[in-house]
Design a protein around this motif. Structure first.
Motif, PDB file in Angstrom:
ATOM      1  N   PHE A   1       0.801  -1.211  -0.022  1.00  0.00           N
ATOM      2  CA  PHE A   1      -0.089   0.080  -0.019  1.00  0.00           C
ATOM      3  C   PHE A   1       0.824   1.369   0.106  1.00  0.00           C
ATOM      4  N   THR A   2       0.365   2.297  -0.406  1.00  0.00           N
ATOM      5  CA  THR A   2       0.873   3.744  -0.744  1.00  0.00           C
ATOM      6  C   THR A   2       0.198   4.659   0.179  1.00  0.00           C
ATOM      7  N   ILE A   3       0.597   5.407   1.150  1.00  0.00           N
ATOM      8  CA  ILE A   3      -0.225   6.403   1.675  1.00  0.00           C
ATOM      9  C   ILE A   3       0.243   7.705   1.338  1.00  0.00           C
ATOM     10  N   PHE A   4      -0.373   8.533   0.791  1.00  0.00           N
ATOM     11  CA  PHE A   4      -0.287   9.894   0.344  1.00  0.00           C
ATOM     12  C   PHE A   4      -0.488  11.005   1.302  1.00  0.00           C
ATOM     13  N   LEU A   5       0.379  11.458   2.067  1.00  0.00           N
ATOM     14  CA  LEU A   5      -0.077  12.357   3.074  1.00  0.00           C
ATOM     15  C   LEU A   5       0.311  13.998   2.522  1.00  0.00           C
TER      16      LEU A   5
ATOM     17  N   THR B   1       4.965   2.235   1.350  1.00  0.00           N
ATOM     18  CA  THR B   1       5.512   3.760   1.008  1.00  0.00           C
ATOM     19  C   THR B   1       4.742   4.530   1.455  1.00  0.00           C
ATOM     20  N   ILE B   2       5.403   5.737   1.905  1.00  0.00           N
ATOM     21  CA  ILE B   2       4.548   7.018   2.510  1.00  0.00           C
ATOM     22  C   ILE B   2       5.185   8.066   1.448  1.00  0.00           C
ATOM     23  N   ILE B   3       4.331   8.962   0.856  1.00  0.00           N
ATOM     24  CA  ILE B   3       4.808  10.181   0.057  1.00  0.00           C
ATOM     25  C   ILE B   3       3.990  11.196   0.386  1.00  0.00           C
ATOM     26  N   ILE B   4       4.765  12.371   0.723  1.00  0.00           N
ATOM     27  CA  ILE B   4       4.245  13.596   0.923  1.00  0.00           C
ATOM     28  C   ILE B   4       4.091  14.346  -0.293  1.00  0.00           C
ATOM     29  N   ALA B   5       2.818  14.655  -0.509  1.00  0.00           N
ATOM     30  CA  ALA B   5       2.239  15.090  -1.694  1.00  0.00           C
ATOM     31  C   ALA B   5       1.031  16.319  -1.648  1.00  0.00           C
ATOM     32  N   GLY B   6       0.921  16.787  -2.621  1.00  0.00           N
ATOM     33  CA  GLY B   6      -0.161  17.841  -2.924  1.00  0.00           C
ATOM     34  C   GLY B   6      -1.416  17.102  -3.211  1.00  0.00           C
ATOM     35  N   ILE B   7      -2.632  16.975  -2.424  1.00  0.00           N
ATOM     36  CA  ILE B   7      -3.579  16.324  -2.640  1.00  0.00           C
ATOM     37  C   ILE B   7      -4.645  16.711  -3.424  1.00  0.00           C
ATOM     38  N   TYR B   8      -5.385  16.212  -4.073  1.00  0.00           N
ATOM     39  CA  TYR B   8      -6.551  16.685  -4.999  1.00  0.00           C
ATOM     40  C   TYR B   8      -7.359  17.387  -4.406  1.00  0.00           C
ATOM     41  N   ASP B   9      -7.989  17.167  -3.382  1.00  0.00           N
ATOM     42  CA  ASP B   9      -8.885  18.035  -2.574  1.00  0.00           C
ATOM     43  C   ASP B   9      -8.332  18.505  -1.223  1.00  0.00           C
TER      44      ASP B   9
ATOM     45  N   ALA C   1      -9.586  19.302   1.306  1.00  0.00           N
ATOM     46  CA  ALA C   1     -10.080  18.830   2.522  1.00  0.00           C
ATOM     47  C   ALA C   1      -9.414  17.421   3.151  1.00  0.00           C
ATOM     48  N   TRP C   2      -8.931  16.689   1.968  1.00  0.00           N
ATOM     49  CA  TRP C   2      -8.441  15.561   2.198  1.00  0.00           C
ATOM     50  C   TRP C   2      -6.919  15.522   2.694  1.00  0.00           C
ATOM     51  N   LEU C   3      -6.574  14.836   4.007  1.00  0.00           N
ATOM     52  CA  LEU C   3      -5.393  14.833   4.564  1.00  0.00           C
ATOM     53  C   LEU C   3      -4.569  13.633   3.951  1.00  0.00           C
ATOM     54  N   LEU C   4      -5.224  12.690   3.539  1.00  0.00           N
ATOM     55  CA  LEU C   4      -4.291  11.678   2.926  1.00  0.00           C
ATOM     56  C   LEU C   4      -5.346  10.953   1.796  1.00  0.00           C
ATOM     57  N   GLU C   5      -4.477   9.994   1.109  1.00  0.00           N
ATOM     58  CA  GLU C   5      -5.204   9.186   0.042  1.00  0.00           C
ATOM     59  C   GLU C   5      -4.157   7.850   0.256  1.00  0.00           C
ATOM     60  N   ILE C   6      -4.966   6.749   0.190  1.00  0.00           N
ATOM     61  CA  ILE C   6      -4.340   5.440   0.264  1.00  0.00           C
ATOM     62  C   ILE C   6      -4.584   4.412  -1.049  1.00  0.00           C
TER      63      ILE C   6
END
Length: 122
Positions: free
Chosen positions: A72-76, A101-109, A111-116
């Motif tokens: 799994f990959t977590i985008f923060l 894997t954890i990736i620090i990224a700009g998130i689409y919305d 309001a979302w603090l993460l995406e997995i």
């Protein structure tokens, strides 16, 4: 299906996860912390649990569980959220140790603090 964690870290993930004797792979698109009504909790911990609940829903739809999870990959949205994740992964995954894997990224919305996103095998 048979999985083997390679170099477990002690933090509910392994540096690698070997899968053998499987017949199906499931690739789960990024699951966001929104419920069926597109409501997003304000609290990070609630968002984290909801995103994982959405992963679990996709697994169930394919006749799988967290036991089938191999990567799994977590985008923060922010590096500071790493510390807020302490214990949450263990709470959700138990003793399972898929690759991560954890990736620090700009998130689409905003309001979302993460995406997995995830990969499972059965």
């Amino acid at each position: 299906m048979k999985t083997r964690s390679i170099n477990p870290t002690g933090y509910n993930y392994a540096e690698a996860c070997e899968v053998s004797s499987f017949s199906r792979l499931l690739f789960i698109s990024g699951q966001v912390p929104a419920d069926a009504d597109d409501k997003v909790p304000a609290d990070y911990r609630d968002q984290y649990r909801l995103a994982w609940s959405n992963i679990e829903r996709q697994l169930k739809a394919a006749g799988m569980t967290f036991d089938n999870l191999v990567k799994f990959t977590i985008f923060l949205s922010d590096r500071s959220l790493i510390a807020k994740s302490a214990g949450l992964r263990k709470e959700i995954l138990g003793d399972r140790e898929p690759a991560m894997t954890i990736i620090i990224a700009g998130i689409y919305d905003e309001a979302w603090l993460l995406e997995i996103e995830a990969v499972a095998a059965a």
